[in-house]
Design an enzyme around this catalytic site. Sequence first.
Site, PDB file in Angstrom:
ATOM      1  N   ASN A 232      -8.336  -2.595  13.691  1.00  0.00           N
ATOM      2  CA  ASN A 232      -9.718  -2.888  13.255  1.00  0.00           C
ATOM      3  C   ASN A 232      -9.788  -4.116  12.338  1.00  0.00           C
ATOM      4  OD1 ASN A 232      -8.601  -1.923  10.918  1.00  0.00           O
ATOM      5  ND2 ASN A 232     -10.079  -0.281  10.578  1.00  0.00           N
TER       6      ASN A 232
ATOM      7  N   ASP B   1       0.822  -1.215   0.000  1.00  0.00           N
ATOM      8  CA  ASP B   1       0.000   0.000   0.000  1.00  0.00           C
ATOM      9  C   ASP B   1       0.851   1.257   0.000  1.00  0.00           C
ATOM     10  OD1 ASP B   1       0.870  -0.532   2.568  1.00  0.00           O
ATOM     11  OD2 ASP B   1      -1.119  -0.847   3.397  1.00  0.00           O
TER      12      ASP B   1
ATOM     13  N   GLU C 222      -9.958  -2.069   4.490  1.00  0.00           N
ATOM     14  CA  GLU C 222     -10.666  -1.726   5.721  1.00  0.00           C
ATOM     15  C   GLU C 222     -11.895  -2.633   5.885  1.00  0.00           C
ATOM     16  OE1 GLU C 222      -9.243   0.123   7.790  1.00  0.00           O
ATOM     17  OE2 GLU C 222      -8.912   2.191   7.150  1.00  0.00           O
TER      18      GLU C 222
ATOM     19  N   HIS D 263      -7.923  -4.619   9.603  1.00  0.00           N
ATOM     20  CA  HIS D 263      -7.562  -4.424   8.192  1.00  0.00           C
ATOM     21  C   HIS D 263      -6.226  -5.081   7.878  1.00  0.00           C
ATOM     22  CE1 HIS D 263      -5.453  -0.255   8.997  1.00  0.00           C
ATOM     23  NE2 HIS D 263      -4.525  -1.164   8.827  1.00  0.00           N
TER      24      HIS D 263
HETATM   25  C1  GLP Z   1      -0.962   0.346   8.402  1.00  0.00           C
HETATM   26  C2  GLP Z   1      -0.662  -0.485   7.169  1.00  0.00           C
HETATM   27  C3  GLP Z   1      -0.841  -1.955   7.425  1.00  0.00           C
HETATM   28  C4  GLP Z   1      -0.166  -2.364   8.716  1.00  0.00           C
HETATM   29  C5  GLP Z   1      -0.775  -1.607   9.855  1.00  0.00           C
HETATM   30  C6  GLP Z   1      -0.198  -2.018  11.193  1.00  0.00           C
HETATM   31  O1  GLP Z   1      -2.296   0.672   8.520  1.00  0.00           O
HETATM   32  N1  GLP Z   1      -1.453  -0.119   6.047  1.00  0.00           N
HETATM   33  O2  GLP Z   1      -0.312  -2.678   6.321  1.00  0.00           O
HETATM   34  O3  GLP Z   1      -0.327  -3.737   8.897  1.00  0.00           O
HETATM   35  O4  GLP Z   1      -0.523  -0.231   9.623  1.00  0.00           O
HETATM   36  O5  GLP Z   1       0.932  -1.283  11.507  1.00  0.00           O
HETATM   37  P1  GLP Z   1       1.914  -1.649  12.662  1.00  0.00           P
HETATM   38  O6  GLP Z   1       2.719  -2.805  12.208  1.00  0.00           O
HETATM   39  O7  GLP Z   1       2.794  -0.419  12.831  1.00  0.00           O
HETATM   40  O8  GLP Z   1       1.127  -1.938  13.864  1.00  0.00           O
END
Ligand code: GLP
Length: 227
Positions: free
Chosen positions: A129, A68, A136, A131
């Site tokens: 949440n 992403d 989402e 995702h």
């Molecule tokens: C973002 C990314 C996700 C990731 C999530 C969790 O929203 N789009 O791909 O998994 O954050 O992030 P973290 O690993 O910092 O908890």
Amino acid sequence: MVRNTMRYTVIHDHKTASEYVGKHIENYVKENPSAVLGLATGSTPLGIYEYLSKSKVDFSNSITFNLDEYVGLDETHPQSYRYFMNQHLFKNIKFMKNNFPTSKNYFNYDAITRSSGGIDIQILGIGTNGHIAFNEPGSSEHSATRIVDLTENTIKDNSRFFDNLEDVPKQAYTMGMSSIMGARKIFLLGGRNKKEIMYEAAFDPVNVNIPASYLQEHKNVEFILYD
Ligand code: GLP
């Protein structure tokens, strides 16, 4: 529902969990130099990138596809996902090509992924949440790579990296569920703060409100909870 192919492991620390996945990737690339790797950003995969950054394995014939990117942040922006990947992995390890969904290619991203042979190993984190990437709650299991509106929950969660809540982009390009589900092997990792949502994703009935629950239908997925 195909639950019996999922492994749910608890590993006692982030470093050990990261090395476990990092070693799997190294071994795979040793055997398959033209591997296609699906990569994630966030704090979760940092240990994997730290491990891979010291690897002696040659990745120069491998290709990466990131999950992403924020709409409107170019790669010079410190909060862009391309910047993050450059800093934490790509400046240390040379791949043949690094792909990101952008305004120019997002509508073709799944086709480009398929024409590269599809993803061999996909690394995933998870949002609080449920995702994955930026799919989402409400995202279809068959969704394509696309532009999405981020939920308030995600904007709030991700605001920790920005000076103000207002600076967090409201939209992102995300790989769709269909390319993620097409990966041949998936590792989903999460720390203690993801314990509940990971448990729900793994053991609640598959449902559209927790996109990570679709992974229960994948044939080769490992959920790794580190404490
Ligand atoms: C973002 C990314 C996700 C990731 C999530 C969790 O929203 N789009 O791909 O998994 O954050 O992030 P973290 O690993 O910092 O908890």
